[in-house]
Design a protein around this motif. Structure first.
Motif, PDB file in Angstrom:
ATOM      1  N   TYR A  23       0.833  -1.210   0.000  1.00 16.09           N
ATOM      2  CA  TYR A  23       0.000   0.000   0.000  1.00 16.09           C
ATOM      3  C   TYR A  23       0.863   1.254   0.000  1.00 16.09           C
ATOM      4  O   TYR A  23       0.660   2.169  -0.794  1.00 16.09           O
ATOM      5  CB  TYR A  23      -0.941  -0.022   1.209  1.00 16.09           C
ATOM      6  N   ASN A  26       2.990   1.267  -3.469  1.00 12.99           N
ATOM      7  CA  ASN A  26       2.394   1.117  -4.800  1.00 12.99           C
ATOM      8  C   ASN A  26       1.033   1.765  -5.004  1.00 12.99           C
ATOM      9  O   ASN A  26       0.518   1.748  -6.114  1.00 12.99           O
ATOM     10  CB  ASN A  26       2.268  -0.378  -5.138  1.00 12.99           C
ATOM     11  N   THR A  27       0.442   2.310  -3.963  1.00 12.42           N
ATOM     12  CA  THR A  27      -0.882   2.910  -4.113  1.00 12.42           C
ATOM     13  C   THR A  27      -0.744   4.410  -4.283  1.00 12.42           C
ATOM     14  O   THR A  27      -0.145   5.077  -3.440  1.00 12.42           O
ATOM     15  CB  THR A  27      -1.768   2.593  -2.888  1.00 12.42           C
ATOM     16  N   SER A  28      -1.302   4.931  -5.376  1.00 16.53           N
ATOM     17  CA  SER A  28      -1.292   6.380  -5.562  1.00 16.53           C
ATOM     18  C   SER A  28      -2.551   6.948  -4.911  1.00 16.53           C
ATOM     19  O   SER A  28      -3.591   6.292  -4.856  1.00 16.53           O
ATOM     20  CB  SER A  28      -1.239   6.743  -7.049  1.00 16.53           C
ATOM     21  N   VAL A  29      -2.437   8.141  -4.392  1.00 19.69           N
ATOM     22  CA  VAL A  29      -3.574   8.822  -3.767  1.00 19.69           C
ATOM     23  C   VAL A  29      -3.959   9.959  -4.699  1.00 19.69           C
ATOM     24  O   VAL A  29      -3.302  11.001  -4.724  1.00 19.69           O
ATOM     25  CB  VAL A  29      -3.210   9.347  -2.360  1.00 19.69           C
ATOM     26  N   ASP A  30      -5.008   9.740  -5.465  1.00 21.09           N
ATOM     27  CA  ASP A  30      -5.410  10.712  -6.476  1.00 21.09           C
ATOM     28  C   ASP A  30      -6.555  11.607  -6.029  1.00 21.09           C
ATOM     29  O   ASP A  30      -6.982  12.479  -6.782  1.00 21.09           O
ATOM     30  CB  ASP A  30      -5.826   9.976  -7.760  1.00 21.09           C
ATOM     31  N   HIS A  35      -6.332  15.007  -0.181  1.00 19.98           N
ATOM     32  CA  HIS A  35      -5.204  15.924  -0.011  1.00 19.98           C
ATOM     33  C   HIS A  35      -5.638  17.224   0.663  1.00 19.98           C
ATOM     34  O   HIS A  35      -4.894  17.780   1.484  1.00 19.98           O
ATOM     35  CB  HIS A  35      -4.523  16.199  -1.361  1.00 19.98           C
ATOM     36  N   TYR A 143       3.177  17.925  -1.529  1.00 19.90           N
ATOM     37  CA  TYR A 143       2.315  16.843  -2.007  1.00 19.90           C
ATOM     38  C   TYR A 143       2.793  15.504  -1.441  1.00 19.90           C
ATOM     39  O   TYR A 143       1.973  14.668  -1.037  1.00 19.90           O
ATOM     40  CB  TYR A 143       2.327  16.801  -3.536  1.00 19.90           C
ATOM     41  N   ASP A 144       4.118  15.317  -1.377  1.00 21.00           N
ATOM     42  CA  ASP A 144       4.676  14.083  -0.810  1.00 21.00           C
ATOM     43  C   ASP A 144       4.358  13.970   0.678  1.00 21.00           C
ATOM     44  O   ASP A 144       4.054  12.884   1.183  1.00 21.00           O
ATOM     45  CB  ASP A 144       6.192  14.031  -1.019  1.00 21.00           C
ATOM     46  N   THR A 147       0.639  13.190   1.036  1.00 22.35           N
ATOM     47  CA  THR A 147       0.395  11.790   0.670  1.00 22.35           C
ATOM     48  C   THR A 147       0.855  10.864   1.789  1.00 22.35           C
ATOM     49  O   THR A 147       0.156   9.891   2.131  1.00 22.35           O
ATOM     50  CB  THR A 147       1.100  11.446  -0.654  1.00 22.35           C
ATOM     51  N   LYS A 151      -1.607   8.274   3.893  1.00 24.60           N
ATOM     52  CA  LYS A 151      -1.327   6.842   4.042  1.00 24.60           C
ATOM     53  C   LYS A 151      -1.146   6.456   5.509  1.00 24.60           C
ATOM     54  O   LYS A 151      -1.635   5.409   5.960  1.00 24.60           O
ATOM     55  CB  LYS A 151      -0.112   6.445   3.204  1.00 24.60           C
ATOM     56  N   LYS A 186       9.474   4.915   3.440  1.00 26.08           N
ATOM     57  CA  LYS A 186       9.330   5.257   2.020  1.00 26.08           C
ATOM     58  C   LYS A 186       9.930   6.631   1.724  1.00 26.08           C
ATOM     59  O   LYS A 186      10.628   6.814   0.728  1.00 26.08           O
ATOM     60  CB  LYS A 186       7.877   5.232   1.588  1.00 26.08           C
TER      61      LYS A 186
END
Length: 199
Positions: A23, A26-30, A35, A143-144, A147, A151, A186
């Motif tokens: 998760y 590999n999971t993008s938060v769109d 956000h 943004y990082d 995100t 998560k 990460k």
């Protein structure tokens, strides 16, 4: 009958540990809404932390372990002059953010404060960014950070939905440790093996 060599083999990681690592990696938060919600949480938490700097008892706990042992280029503690190693900066930021205990609360099978993840996230993100900038590389973006917050909140929140650690004598802060460790690994550039070991 089995041999000692067989006993010494490393077992596979639990499935949940692998799921969390996958998760995070590999999971993008769109979701714009996710956000924006994380941004509001960040502002609320930093507001609580900055207000706490008015309290001498809080300020006594901040700074390096050894007086004067600042780390130029280290993680900065908002509202102070401190630049510290990321671990001590995470403690400082976490102390500020929770001093007044005004910020968010999550109630499920287990309670908790998802914004507690911000101490490690902000400290490591700032440290990693400063190290990258020293090497003429681009630092992390907000943004990082947002995100990572999303998560971490999801990991902590989903684990709290069906698991009450206090009922079995464990401090519920274990969920903050789990979520923060995963996303911070990460941010530091960890691969799946590093995340599995960290989690």
């Amino acid at each position: 009958m089995h041999s000692y060599a067989e006993e010494n083999e490393k077992p596979d990681y639990d499935g949940v540990i692998g799921d969390i690592a996958d998760y995070v990696l590999n999971t993008s938060v769109d979701s714009l809404e996710a956000h924006e919600t994380a941004r509001l949480c960040l502002m609320d938490t930093l507001g609580c932390g900055l207000l706490a700097l008015n309290f001498p008892q809080c300020m006594k706990l901040l700074g390096p372990v050894v007086p004067g042992a600042n780390l130029p280029g280290g993680a900065r503690v908002p509202g102070t002059q401190f630049e510290l190693d990321p671990v001590q900066a995470a403690f400082n930021i976490g102390t500020m953010n929770r001093w007044l205990d005004f910020n968010d609360t999550w109630l499920a099978a287990e309670w908790g404060h998802p914004s507690d993840n911000l101490g490690p996230i902000l400290a490591v993100a700032d440290y990693v960014s400063q190290q990258k900038v020293k090497k003429n590389q681009s630092g992390l973006k907000m943004y990082d950070v947002l995100t990572a917050m999303i998560k971490a909140h999801e990991i902590q929140g989903c684990m709290a939905l069906e698991n009450s650690f206090n009922r079995v004598g464990l401090d519920h802060v274990i969920l903050v440790k789990l979520a923060s460790a995963a996303v911070v690994a990460k941010l530091m550039g960890g691969d799946k093996e590093m995340l599995l070991r960290t989690i």
